[in-house]
Write a protein that holds these residues in place. Structure first.
Motif, PDB file in Angstrom:
ATOM      1  N   ILE A  52    -115.242  -8.943  84.832  1.00 27.34           N
ATOM      2  CA  ILE A  52    -115.329 -10.051  84.057  1.00 27.34           C
ATOM      3  C   ILE A  52    -116.304  -9.699  82.896  1.00 27.34           C
ATOM      4  O   ILE A  52    -115.902  -9.954  81.680  1.00 27.34           O
ATOM      5  CB  ILE A  52    -115.856 -11.506  84.964  1.00 27.34           C
ATOM      6  N   PRO A  53    -117.452  -9.552  82.978  1.00 32.23           N
ATOM      7  CA  PRO A  53    -118.325  -8.836  81.799  1.00 32.23           C
ATOM      8  C   PRO A  53    -117.476  -7.821  81.026  1.00 32.23           C
ATOM      9  O   PRO A  53    -117.858  -7.746  79.519  1.00 32.23           O
ATOM     10  CB  PRO A  53    -119.562  -8.830  82.370  1.00 32.23           C
ATOM     11  N   TYR A  54    -117.008  -6.903  81.779  1.00 30.01           N
ATOM     12  CA  TYR A  54    -116.553  -5.689  80.945  1.00 30.01           C
ATOM     13  C   TYR A  54    -115.346  -6.191  80.246  1.00 30.01           C
ATOM     14  O   TYR A  54    -115.568  -5.754  78.871  1.00 30.01           O
ATOM     15  CB  TYR A  54    -116.330  -4.729  82.139  1.00 30.01           C
ATOM     16  N   PHE A  55    -114.430  -6.877  80.552  1.00 32.04           N
ATOM     17  CA  PHE A  55    -113.243  -7.167  79.732  1.00 32.04           C
ATOM     18  C   PHE A  55    -113.831  -8.340  78.756  1.00 32.04           C
ATOM     19  O   PHE A  55    -113.076  -8.507  77.565  1.00 32.04           O
ATOM     20  CB  PHE A  55    -112.113  -7.546  80.618  1.00 32.04           C
ATOM     21  N   TYR A  56    -114.676  -9.094  79.023  1.00 33.39           N
ATOM     22  CA  TYR A  56    -115.030 -10.013  78.088  1.00 33.39           C
ATOM     23  C   TYR A  56    -115.625  -9.338  76.615  1.00 33.39           C
ATOM     24  O   TYR A  56    -115.453  -9.700  75.564  1.00 33.39           O
ATOM     25  CB  TYR A  56    -116.171 -10.816  78.657  1.00 33.39           C
ATOM     26  N   LEU A  57    -116.246  -8.316  77.035  1.00 32.34           N
ATOM     27  CA  LEU A  57    -117.102  -7.261  75.905  1.00 32.34           C
ATOM     28  C   LEU A  57    -115.993  -6.913  75.265  1.00 32.34           C
ATOM     29  O   LEU A  57    -116.035  -6.668  74.152  1.00 32.34           O
ATOM     30  CB  LEU A  57    -117.922  -6.383  76.670  1.00 32.34           C
ATOM     31  N   LEU A  58    -114.935  -6.311  75.830  1.00 29.15           N
ATOM     32  CA  LEU A  58    -114.051  -5.599  75.344  1.00 29.15           C
ATOM     33  C   LEU A  58    -112.759  -6.392  74.356  1.00 29.15           C
ATOM     34  O   LEU A  58    -112.558  -5.901  73.356  1.00 29.15           O
ATOM     35  CB  LEU A  58    -112.986  -4.693  76.523  1.00 29.15           C
ATOM     36  N   TYR A  59    -112.825  -7.604  74.985  1.00 27.57           N
ATOM     37  CA  TYR A  59    -111.693  -8.455  74.333  1.00 27.57           C
ATOM     38  C   TYR A  59    -112.177  -9.360  73.334  1.00 27.57           C
ATOM     39  O   TYR A  59    -111.461  -9.710  72.312  1.00 27.57           O
ATOM     40  CB  TYR A  59    -110.751  -9.006  75.234  1.00 27.57           C
ATOM     41  N   GLN A  60    -113.559 -10.086  73.906  1.00 31.90           N
ATOM     42  CA  GLN A  60    -113.759 -11.314  73.197  1.00 31.90           C
ATOM     43  C   GLN A  60    -115.138 -11.254  72.252  1.00 31.90           C
ATOM     44  O   GLN A  60    -115.141 -11.525  71.241  1.00 31.90           O
ATOM     45  CB  GLN A  60    -114.207 -12.559  74.163  1.00 31.90           C
ATOM     46  N   HIS A  61    -116.006 -10.280  72.855  1.00 35.81           N
ATOM     47  CA  HIS A  61    -117.402 -10.297  72.213  1.00 35.81           C
ATOM     48  C   HIS A  61    -117.348  -9.480  71.003  1.00 35.81           C
ATOM     49  O   HIS A  61    -118.049  -9.611  69.982  1.00 35.81           O
ATOM     50  CB  HIS A  61    -118.585  -9.998  73.265  1.00 35.81           C
ATOM     51  N   TYR A  62    -116.634  -8.070  71.102  1.00 30.10           N
ATOM     52  CA  TYR A  62    -116.762  -7.265  69.969  1.00 30.10           C
ATOM     53  C   TYR A  62    -115.367  -7.281  69.360  1.00 30.10           C
ATOM     54  O   TYR A  62    -114.290  -7.119  70.164  1.00 30.10           O
ATOM     55  CB  TYR A  62    -117.315  -5.914  70.485  1.00 30.10           C
ATOM     56  N   ASN A  63    -115.172  -6.890  68.193  1.00 31.39           N
ATOM     57  CA  ASN A  63    -114.124  -6.717  67.512  1.00 31.39           C
ATOM     58  C   ASN A  63    -113.891  -4.852  67.278  1.00 31.39           C
ATOM     59  O   ASN A  63    -114.103  -4.259  66.496  1.00 31.39           O
ATOM     60  CB  ASN A  63    -114.099  -7.043  66.117  1.00 31.39           C
ATOM     61  N   ILE A  64    -113.324  -4.584  68.518  1.00 31.74           N
ATOM     62  CA  ILE A  64    -113.020  -3.005  68.735  1.00 31.74           C
ATOM     63  C   ILE A  64    -111.553  -2.711  68.120  1.00 31.74           C
ATOM     64  O   ILE A  64    -110.594  -3.454  68.353  1.00 31.74           O
ATOM     65  CB  ILE A  64    -112.997  -2.813  70.231  1.00 31.74           C
ATOM     66  N   ASP A  65    -111.730  -1.592  67.477  1.00 36.09           N
ATOM     67  CA  ASP A  65    -110.246  -0.895  66.937  1.00 36.09           C
ATOM     68  C   ASP A  65    -109.194  -1.091  67.904  1.00 36.09           C
ATOM     69  O   ASP A  65    -109.453  -0.698  69.185  1.00 36.09           O
ATOM     70  CB  ASP A  65    -110.294   0.233  66.260  1.00 36.09           C
ATOM     71  N   GLN A  66    -107.975  -1.657  67.579  1.00 32.58           N
ATOM     72  CA  GLN A  66    -106.905  -1.394  68.549  1.00 32.58           C
ATOM     73  C   GLN A  66    -106.555  -0.283  69.013  1.00 32.58           C
ATOM     74  O   GLN A  66    -106.213  -0.018  70.194  1.00 32.58           O
ATOM     75  CB  GLN A  66    -105.630  -1.886  67.661  1.00 32.58           C
ATOM     76  N   ASP A  67    -106.491   0.921  68.214  1.00 37.22           N
ATOM     77  CA  ASP A  67    -106.240   2.304  68.747  1.00 37.22           C
ATOM     78  C   ASP A  67    -107.194   2.704  69.866  1.00 37.22           C
ATOM     79  O   ASP A  67    -106.911   3.132  70.935  1.00 37.22           O
ATOM     80  CB  ASP A  67    -106.119   3.218  67.541  1.00 37.22           C
ATOM     81  N   LEU A  68    -108.533   2.495  69.674  1.00 40.83           N
ATOM     82  CA  LEU A  68    -109.569   2.484  70.739  1.00 40.83           C
ATOM     83  C   LEU A  68    -109.445   1.685  71.713  1.00 40.83           C
ATOM     84  O   LEU A  68    -109.588   2.218  72.906  1.00 40.83           O
ATOM     85  CB  LEU A  68    -110.882   2.602  69.916  1.00 40.83           C
ATOM     86  N   LYS A  69    -109.197   0.510  71.550  1.00 41.99           N
ATOM     87  CA  LYS A  69    -109.081  -0.363  72.913  1.00 41.99           C
ATOM     88  C   LYS A  69    -107.611   0.118  73.601  1.00 41.99           C
ATOM     89  O   LYS A  69    -107.810   0.068  74.854  1.00 41.99           O
ATOM     90  CB  LYS A  69    -108.751  -1.725  72.284  1.00 41.99           C
ATOM     91  N   ARG A  70    -106.685   0.525  72.891  1.00 39.61           N
ATOM     92  CA  ARG A  70    -105.368   1.134  73.560  1.00 39.61           C
ATOM     93  C   ARG A  70    -105.737   2.329  74.502  1.00 39.61           C
ATOM     94  O   ARG A  70    -105.284   2.245  75.818  1.00 39.61           O
ATOM     95  CB  ARG A  70    -104.501   1.387  72.695  1.00 39.61           C
ATOM     96  N   SER A  71    -106.656   3.105  73.868  1.00 42.25           N
ATOM     97  CA  SER A  71    -107.105   4.382  74.718  1.00 42.25           C
ATOM     98  C   SER A  71    -107.787   4.136  76.122  1.00 42.25           C
ATOM     99  O   SER A  71    -107.675   4.471  76.971  1.00 42.25           O
ATOM    100  CB  SER A  71    -107.746   5.287  73.914  1.00 42.25           C
ATOM    101  N   ILE A  72    -108.844   2.920  75.892  1.00 45.65           N
ATOM    102  CA  ILE A  72    -109.536   2.622  76.835  1.00 45.65           C
ATOM    103  C   ILE A  72    -108.831   1.970  78.115  1.00 45.65           C
ATOM    104  O   ILE A  72    -108.999   2.203  79.033  1.00 45.65           O
ATOM    105  CB  ILE A  72    -110.718   1.425  76.367  1.00 45.65           C
ATOM    106  N   LEU A  73    -107.757   1.103  77.455  1.00 44.01           N
ATOM    107  CA  LEU A  73    -106.858   0.404  78.567  1.00 44.01           C
ATOM    108  C   LEU A  73    -105.991   1.459  79.197  1.00 44.01           C
ATOM    109  O   LEU A  73    -105.775   1.083  80.572  1.00 44.01           O
ATOM    110  CB  LEU A  73    -106.071  -0.588  77.824  1.00 44.01           C
ATOM    111  N   ILE A  74    -105.399   2.322  78.755  1.00 46.88           N
ATOM    112  CA  ILE A  74    -104.835   3.354  79.265  1.00 46.88           C
ATOM    113  C   ILE A  74    -105.553   4.040  80.260  1.00 46.88           C
ATOM    114  O   ILE A  74    -104.937   4.429  81.384  1.00 46.88           O
ATOM    115  CB  ILE A  74    -104.226   4.490  78.267  1.00 46.88           C
ATOM    116  N   ASN A  75    -106.616   4.197  79.968  1.00 47.36           N
ATOM    117  CA  ASN A  75    -107.363   5.244  80.874  1.00 47.36           C
ATOM    118  C   ASN A  75    -107.919   4.088  81.997  1.00 47.36           C
ATOM    119  O   ASN A  75    -108.040   4.705  83.234  1.00 47.36           O
ATOM    120  CB  ASN A  75    -108.973   5.757  80.084  1.00 47.36           C
ATOM    121  N   ALA A  76    -108.209   3.177  81.869  1.00 48.80           N
ATOM    122  CA  ALA A  76    -108.509   2.039  82.883  1.00 48.80           C
ATOM    123  C   ALA A  76    -107.225   1.890  83.734  1.00 48.80           C
ATOM    124  O   ALA A  76    -107.346   1.840  85.091  1.00 48.80           O
ATOM    125  CB  ALA A  76    -108.849   0.732  82.169  1.00 48.80           C
TER     126      ALA A  76
END
Length: 422
Positions: A52-76
């Protein structure tokens, strides 16, 4: 180091040369009972609590680049697959290690029926193998052939792989402590030789007037520091042990804190290189956390498998590697605050100044089922001497809460010192 006592070679391998009477097929075939099923309910609660806190930071709290977010999600996604693969492989590997006589008895349950049960050892090898496969496969999705990070990524995997091998050798040969201190420095060589990053440190603002400069280049001293950090992280997990679930539990807590720290640094920075350094850390810590949770489902109280030195070396080296290449070694050491305290308490015995027994475990009372602290210099015994006898389960939970508080203290320290310290 688990709370275990290994069987003798004679009893484990059957090397008695005396003639034995003829036996039937039923009497010669001994089948060890299967290990207890994983504690899936507990793992589900832990996953929800962290997600819950991890994906909140990833999706809502911070504006993270889409390419970086995609790599993190593939790794997840790969890490989640690794969780289920590890959970399925552990019972299979348990049967093989039991056949080879690689098992122990739980010392903290001596005098009870559970104290006579053969517990398969060195199951950290499963976690290490799955982790390496996931980390290698992830390169296909994220790194190109000319990536600046590819060399250091593979050097990190080489060091981790080397440490898994040396850890398994230690489990089989049971090497002495003075040799154990040297093993991580050997395993860290691929990383140290391939490291091409900066060797500078930022001087804390209160000390700038005394040093005379804001940035100090340490040169080869920085690489020496990297090697010493790898030695400390690897052995600190190994010596803060002795309870069911403690080794894996502390790794899960620290890995969770590292991931949250990485996301916070990525979200708060505008430097692409700085972001990539923390993303690099996430790519290795997510598989570590997922595979460790799978092992914890079998290792938490009452443990049906022992992790062995293979796991403690592997987990410590992995966190040292991400701390070094992610350039947050100071933060990592604060996450390791209970381990630092345990090391300081252990130093008189580890240095030989005070006699060091083979097992520095608390004393178990089979009548009450409680553990009592001894005079040995470990955080486990120190905690019991202060707060009194406790059951193994409650003691482990409380020590993991102390670990969690240490990580929370690190976040608070960074928040209050931001802008003043550095």
């Amino acid at each position: 180091m688990a709370a275990r006592k290994r069987a003798s070679a004679t009893s484990a391998t059957g090397t008695d040369t005396r003639p034995s009477p003829p036996q039937t097929q039923e009497s010669t075939t001994q089948i060890d009972p299967p290990i207890a099923p994983p504690k899936k309910g507990l793992m589900l609660k832990l996953c929800i609590f962290f997600s819950i806190p991890y994906f909140y930071l990833l999706y809502q709290h911070y504006n993270i680049d889409q390419d970086l977010k995609r790599s993190i999600l593939i790794n997840a996604a790969l890490s989640v697959a690794g969780f289920f693969i590890t959970q399925r492989m552990i019972p299979v590997a348990s049967r093989y290690v039991l056949k080879r006589g690689l098992f122990g008895f739980d010392i903290n349950k001596k005098g009870t029926p559970r104290g006579t049960v053969k517990v398969p050892e060195s199951l950290g090898i499963v976690v290490g193998i799955v982790f390496l496969v996931l980390a290698i496969l992830f390169q296909y999705f994220n790194f190109t052939a000319d990536s600046n990070w590819l060399v250091e990524y593979n050097a990190a995997l080489a060091s981790i792989c080397f440490m898994i091998l040396l850890g398994f050798v230690d489990d089989v040969l049971d090497v002495p402590w003075r040799v154990k201190l040297v093993l991580p420095s050997i395993a860290a060589l691929p990383l140290l030789m391939a490291y091409a990053g900066h060797t500078t440190i930022i001087i804390p603002k209160p000390l700038v007037s005394y040093v005379g400069q804001e940035v100090l280049d340490l040169g080869w001293v920085y690489k020496l520091y990297m090697g010493l950090l790898a030695v400390f992280c690897t052995n600190s997990i190994n010596i803060h042990a002795g309870l069911n679930g403690l080794e894996v539990g502390q790794t899960v807590v620290i890995a969770s804190a590292i991931l949250i720290h990485n996301l916070m640094q990525i979200g708060a920075s505008s430097d692409p290189e700085y972001k990539q350094a923390h993303a690099f850390s996430i790519y290795l810590v997510q598989p570590l956390l997922a595979t460790s949770l799978a092992l914890l489902s079998y290792n938490c109280y009452p443990s049906s498998v022992f992790v062995g030195d293979t796991y403690t070396y592997f987990a410590g080296m992995t966190m040292a590697v991400v701390g070094i290449l992610g350039h947050y070694s100071e933060t990592l050491l604060i996450f390791f605050l209970p381990q630092v305290l345990n090391f300081l308490l252990s130093l008189p015995q580890l240095s030989g100044y005070v006699k060091c027994p083979r097992h520095r475990l608390p004393r178990f009372n089979p009548e009450t089922g409680l553990l009592t602290g001894t005079r040995d210099g470990t955080l486990v015994n120190f905690y019991l001497r202060i707060f009194g006898p406790k059951s193994e389960k409650s003691l482990c939970i409380q020590l993991l809460l102390v670990q969690s508080l240490g990580c929370c203290f690190c976040f608070m320290l960074r928040y209050f010192l931001a802008g003043w310290y550095k």
